[in-house]
Design a protein around this motif. Sequence first.
Motif, PDB file in Angstrom:
ATOM      1  N   ALA A   1       0.841  -1.189   0.000  1.00  0.00           N
ATOM      2  CA  ALA A   1       0.000   0.000   0.000  1.00  0.00           C
ATOM      3  C   ALA A   1       0.877   1.240   0.000  1.00  0.00           C
ATOM      4  CB  ALA A   1      -0.922  -0.008   1.207  1.00  0.00           C
ATOM      5  N   VAL A   2       0.223   2.356  -0.219  1.00  0.00           N
ATOM      6  CA  VAL A   2       0.896   3.646  -0.147  1.00  0.00           C
ATOM      7  C   VAL A   2       0.702   4.190   1.274  1.00  0.00           C
ATOM      8  CG1 VAL A   2       1.034   5.982  -1.058  1.00  0.00           C
ATOM      9  CG2 VAL A   2       0.467   4.077  -2.596  1.00  0.00           C
ATOM     10  N   GLU A   3       1.780   4.583   1.920  1.00  0.00           N
ATOM     11  CA  GLU A   3       1.710   5.102   3.283  1.00  0.00           C
ATOM     12  C   GLU A   3       1.704   6.623   3.253  1.00  0.00           C
ATOM     13  OE1 GLU A   3       4.598   3.485   5.884  1.00  0.00           O
ATOM     14  OE2 GLU A   3       4.059   1.394   5.478  1.00  0.00           O
ATOM     15  N   ILE A   4       0.695   7.188   3.917  1.00  0.00           N
ATOM     16  CA  ILE A   4       0.593   8.641   4.041  1.00  0.00           C
ATOM     17  C   ILE A   4       0.594   9.001   5.524  1.00  0.00           C
ATOM     18  CG2 ILE A   4      -0.606   8.939   1.840  1.00  0.00           C
ATOM     19  CD1 ILE A   4      -3.222   9.088   3.350  1.00  0.00           C
ATOM     20  N   GLU A   5       0.933  10.248   5.835  1.00  0.00           N
ATOM     21  CA  GLU A   5       1.054  10.668   7.245  1.00  0.00           C
ATOM     22  C   GLU A   5       0.319  11.976   7.455  1.00  0.00           C
ATOM     23  OE1 GLU A   5       4.669  10.085   9.964  1.00  0.00           O
ATOM     24  OE2 GLU A   5       4.846  12.183   9.293  1.00  0.00           O
ATOM     25  N   CYS A   6      -0.537  11.978   8.460  1.00  0.00           N
ATOM     26  CA  CYS A   6      -1.271  13.189   8.856  1.00  0.00           C
ATOM     27  C   CYS A   6      -0.495  13.886   9.971  1.00  0.00           C
ATOM     28  CB  CYS A   6      -2.672  12.823   9.314  1.00  0.00           C
ATOM     29  SG  CYS A   6      -3.632  14.230   9.911  1.00  0.00           S
ATOM     30  N   ARG A   7      -0.262  15.177   9.824  1.00  0.00           N
ATOM     31  CA  ARG A   7       0.441  15.966  10.832  1.00  0.00           C
ATOM     32  C   ARG A   7      -0.431  17.159  11.221  1.00  0.00           C
ATOM     33  NH1 ARG A   7       6.643  16.191   8.315  1.00  0.00           N
ATOM     34  NH2 ARG A   7       6.951  13.909   8.276  1.00  0.00           N
ATOM     35  N   PHE A   8      -0.655  17.305  12.506  1.00  0.00           N
ATOM     36  CA  PHE A   8      -1.489  18.409  12.984  1.00  0.00           C
ATOM     37  C   PHE A   8      -0.960  18.885  14.334  1.00  0.00           C
ATOM     38  CE2 PHE A   8      -3.305  14.389  14.227  1.00  0.00           C
ATOM     39  CZ  PHE A   8      -3.588  14.542  15.578  1.00  0.00           C
ATOM     40  N   TRP A   9      -1.379  20.097  14.742  1.00  0.00           N
ATOM     41  CA  TRP A   9      -0.879  20.740  15.956  1.00  0.00           C
ATOM     42  C   TRP A   9      -2.003  20.926  16.963  1.00  0.00           C
ATOM     43  CZ3 TRP A   9       4.257  22.530  16.642  1.00  0.00           C
ATOM     44  CH2 TRP A   9       5.079  22.413  15.515  1.00  0.00           C
ATOM     45  N   ILE A  10      -1.620  20.827  18.232  1.00  0.00           N
ATOM     46  CA  ILE A  10      -2.529  21.160  19.335  1.00  0.00           C
ATOM     47  C   ILE A  10      -1.768  22.052  20.313  1.00  0.00           C
ATOM     48  CG2 ILE A  10      -3.847  19.012  19.129  1.00  0.00           C
ATOM     49  CD1 ILE A  10      -2.296  17.967  21.575  1.00  0.00           C
ATOM     50  N   ASN A  11      -2.504  22.765  21.161  1.00  0.00           N
ATOM     51  CA  ASN A  11      -1.847  23.620  22.159  1.00  0.00           C
ATOM     52  C   ASN A  11      -2.270  23.281  23.588  1.00  0.00           C
ATOM     53  OD1 ASN A  11      -4.454  24.503  22.147  1.00  0.00           O
ATOM     54  ND2 ASN A  11      -3.992  26.674  21.778  1.00  0.00           N
ATOM     55  N   ASP A  12      -2.839  22.086  23.789  1.00  0.00           N
ATOM     56  CA  ASP A  12      -3.252  21.650  25.129  1.00  0.00           C
ATOM     57  C   ASP A  12      -2.819  20.205  25.366  1.00  0.00           C
ATOM     58  OD1 ASP A  12      -4.918  20.628  23.229  1.00  0.00           O
ATOM     59  OD2 ASP A  12      -6.760  20.889  24.394  1.00  0.00           O
ATOM     60  N   PRO A  13      -1.524  19.941  25.379  1.00  0.00           N
ATOM     61  CA  PRO A  13      -1.087  18.549  25.577  1.00  0.00           C
ATOM     62  C   PRO A  13      -1.483  17.977  26.929  1.00  0.00           C
ATOM     63  CG  PRO A  13       0.775  20.067  25.750  1.00  0.00           C
ATOM     64  CD  PRO A  13      -0.390  20.867  25.247  1.00  0.00           C
ATOM     65  N   GLN A  14      -1.770  18.848  27.901  1.00  0.00           N
ATOM     66  CA  GLN A  14      -2.175  18.344  29.215  1.00  0.00           C
ATOM     67  C   GLN A  14      -3.514  17.609  29.153  1.00  0.00           C
ATOM     68  OE1 GLN A  14      -1.887  21.516  28.407  1.00  0.00           O
ATOM     69  NE2 GLN A  14      -3.761  22.624  28.912  1.00  0.00           N
ATOM     70  N   ASN A  15      -4.291  17.858  28.092  1.00  0.00           N
ATOM     71  CA  ASN A  15      -5.571  17.173  27.941  1.00  0.00           C
ATOM     72  C   ASN A  15      -5.450  15.844  27.216  1.00  0.00           C
ATOM     73  OD1 ASN A  15      -7.002  19.242  29.220  1.00  0.00           O
ATOM     74  ND2 ASN A  15      -7.198  20.398  27.317  1.00  0.00           N
ATOM     75  N   GLY A  16      -4.239  15.441  26.882  1.00  0.00           N
ATOM     76  CA  GLY A  16      -4.025  14.145  26.264  1.00  0.00           C
ATOM     77  C   GLY A  16      -3.641  14.252  24.809  1.00  0.00           C
ATOM     78  N   ILE A  17      -2.865  13.284  24.335  1.00  0.00           N
ATOM     79  CA  ILE A  17      -2.399  13.257  22.950  1.00  0.00           C
ATOM     80  C   ILE A  17      -3.053  12.106  22.186  1.00  0.00           C
ATOM     81  CG2 ILE A  17      -0.374  12.839  21.502  1.00  0.00           C
ATOM     82  CD1 ILE A  17       1.275  14.361  23.545  1.00  0.00           C
ATOM     83  N   ASN A  18      -3.103  10.940  22.791  1.00  0.00           N
ATOM     84  CA  ASN A  18      -3.674   9.794  22.089  1.00  0.00           C
ATOM     85  C   ASN A  18      -5.161   9.992  21.812  1.00  0.00           C
ATOM     86  OD1 ASN A  18      -1.264   8.321  21.977  1.00  0.00           O
ATOM     87  ND2 ASN A  18      -1.571   7.501  24.036  1.00  0.00           N
ATOM     88  N   ASN A  19      -5.874  10.679  22.712  1.00  0.00           N
ATOM     89  CA  ASN A  19      -7.302  10.860  22.492  1.00  0.00           C
ATOM     90  C   ASN A  19      -7.589  11.750  21.284  1.00  0.00           C
ATOM     91  OD1 ASN A  19      -6.342  13.159  23.701  1.00  0.00           O
ATOM     92  ND2 ASN A  19      -7.817  13.177  25.386  1.00  0.00           N
ATOM     93  N   VAL A  20      -6.815  12.835  21.120  1.00  0.00           N
ATOM     94  CA  VAL A  20      -7.038  13.689  19.953  1.00  0.00           C
ATOM     95  C   VAL A  20      -6.566  12.989  18.685  1.00  0.00           C
ATOM     96  CG1 VAL A  20      -4.828  14.895  20.137  1.00  0.00           C
ATOM     97  CG2 VAL A  20      -6.765  16.027  19.056  1.00  0.00           C
ATOM     98  N   GLY A  21      -5.495  12.175  18.768  1.00  0.00           N
ATOM     99  CA  GLY A  21      -5.070  11.395  17.610  1.00  0.00           C
ATOM    100  C   GLY A  21      -6.132  10.409  17.183  1.00  0.00           C
ATOM    101  N   SER A  22      -6.792   9.766  18.153  1.00  0.00           N
ATOM    102  CA  SER A  22      -7.866   8.829  17.839  1.00  0.00           C
ATOM    103  C   SER A  22      -9.048   9.547  17.195  1.00  0.00           C
ATOM    104  CB  SER A  22      -8.306   8.118  19.121  1.00  0.00           C
ATOM    105  OG  SER A  22      -9.439   7.313  18.887  1.00  0.00           O
ATOM    106  N   ALA A  23      -9.369  10.764  17.694  1.00  0.00           N
ATOM    107  CA  ALA A  23     -10.485  11.508  17.111  1.00  0.00           C
ATOM    108  C   ALA A  23     -10.219  11.877  15.657  1.00  0.00           C
ATOM    109  CB  ALA A  23     -10.736  12.768  17.944  1.00  0.00           C
ATOM    110  N   VAL A  24      -8.983  12.254  15.345  1.00  0.00           N
ATOM    111  CA  VAL A  24      -8.632  12.581  13.960  1.00  0.00           C
ATOM    112  C   VAL A  24      -8.747  11.342  13.073  1.00  0.00           C
ATOM    113  CG1 VAL A  24      -6.736  13.300  12.463  1.00  0.00           C
ATOM    114  CG2 VAL A  24      -7.196  14.554  14.575  1.00  0.00           C
TER     115      VAL A  24
END
Length: 463
Positions: free
Chosen positions: A403-426
């Motif tokens: 398959a072709v591998e693509i990567e999504c890159r995005f920014w947040i400014n509230d890491p104290q609220n969690g990283i994996n949860n926002v990654g899962s939402a995306v």
Amino acid sequence: MVALLSIFKNIQLQTPSDPPSPADSPNSLDVDSLKQSAFSYGQQALEWVNAELLHTSTLIQFATILGVLVLGIILSPLVKNWISAGLSKLPENVSRNISGPILQIVRPLLWLAGLFIALPTLEGMGYPTSFVRLASSLALAWVIIRTATYIVPAEYRQATTWIAWGVAGLNAFGLLLPTLNWLDNNGFSFGDRLITLPFIFRAILFSALFLYGANWLSKRLRARIDTLPRVEPSIRALISNATHVGLFFAAVVLALSSLQIPLGGLAVLGGALGVGIGFGMQQIVANFISGIILLTDRSIKPDDVIEVDDTYGVVKSLGLRYASVVTRDGKEHLIPNEGLVTNKVVNWSYSDNRVRIKRRLRVEYETDLRTATDLVVQGAKKIDRVLKDPAPTCLVMEFGDEAVEIECRFWINDPQNGINNVGSAVMMSVWDLFKENGIDIPLRQEEILIQPGSVLEVKMAKE
């Protein structure tokens, strides 16, 4: 009262004038002497009762004291209601703070007032007032003890009350000074100092007072320091901890000075502590020094989001021994300061709260890559926590075997609220857009190639 005390004194001091003769019968002599002594003491006590307690003036004093007690019991509910009605007009916080100590001394205050009125009345009538004075002294002691113990912590009130009543009782009977003199002159020697019961009591009292005062003042100052404007959190923590340690050190010095203990003796104690620190407290000292380093260089501050080994969370507080890190699942990890200084630490919010997150996806070779990357960007923008500036991006990373591998890159400014949860939402948002637009995510496939002439063995097995 004087006669009663003289009887007890005679009991202690009287000894037989002549030792019993060997010729006499010991049993008959002991019985006769005991009978005579008992008869003599009983006769003296009876004479004192007839002369003092059953005297008209004494009975009048007892009747006066009893009348004052009954009157105080009857009037105290009415007076308490009047005081409560008056306190209710004050602000609620003021009324709540002062109502307790005032209402609890109403009855002894009424007794004290009644006895103070009875004293000049009996003296004007020519009656003695020794028992009334004794009762008024006890009533005054009751008022003082009730008021003083109200400010003492609840766990110490019972012991303080008993000690205060013992002192008040000795003072009322005129035995306080002789008792203190006897206690001051009897003890055990320690070096060039006599350790007595009053010295031990004073040591406990001064130490408790100074340490309690240091703890109370430290809490107030630390609360004020935590609200200082335009001061870095790490500097506030350093000032707060230094204030706490300094106040307790000052309390110890003041307690020793109050007890007239030479402070030069602390040099020996300091040397012993130095040896102990050198051998048995290396880790504690290392954590202490590491804590000072962290507070001064501000590499880790309260409210920073850090990752140490497998621990990811927000720094709740920094102490001189450990840092408190609260994870997303509510666990509070106490990480030694030495580990934060010597180990690798990821500080997600060291200089900036903005954090870039990466998530990889796989699409089939038949997919329009430009459409797929646009959908990934659209899916990331739908999430509220994803920043619009910098905008999310999607890059083609690799043409893989399947398959072709693509990567999504995005920014947040509230890491104290969690990283994996926002990654899962995306990822969920991208998944929905892929399904709507018919883009499939390929499954891994494995092909088995059977060469000509090879042998394929098949075995049957029972479940």
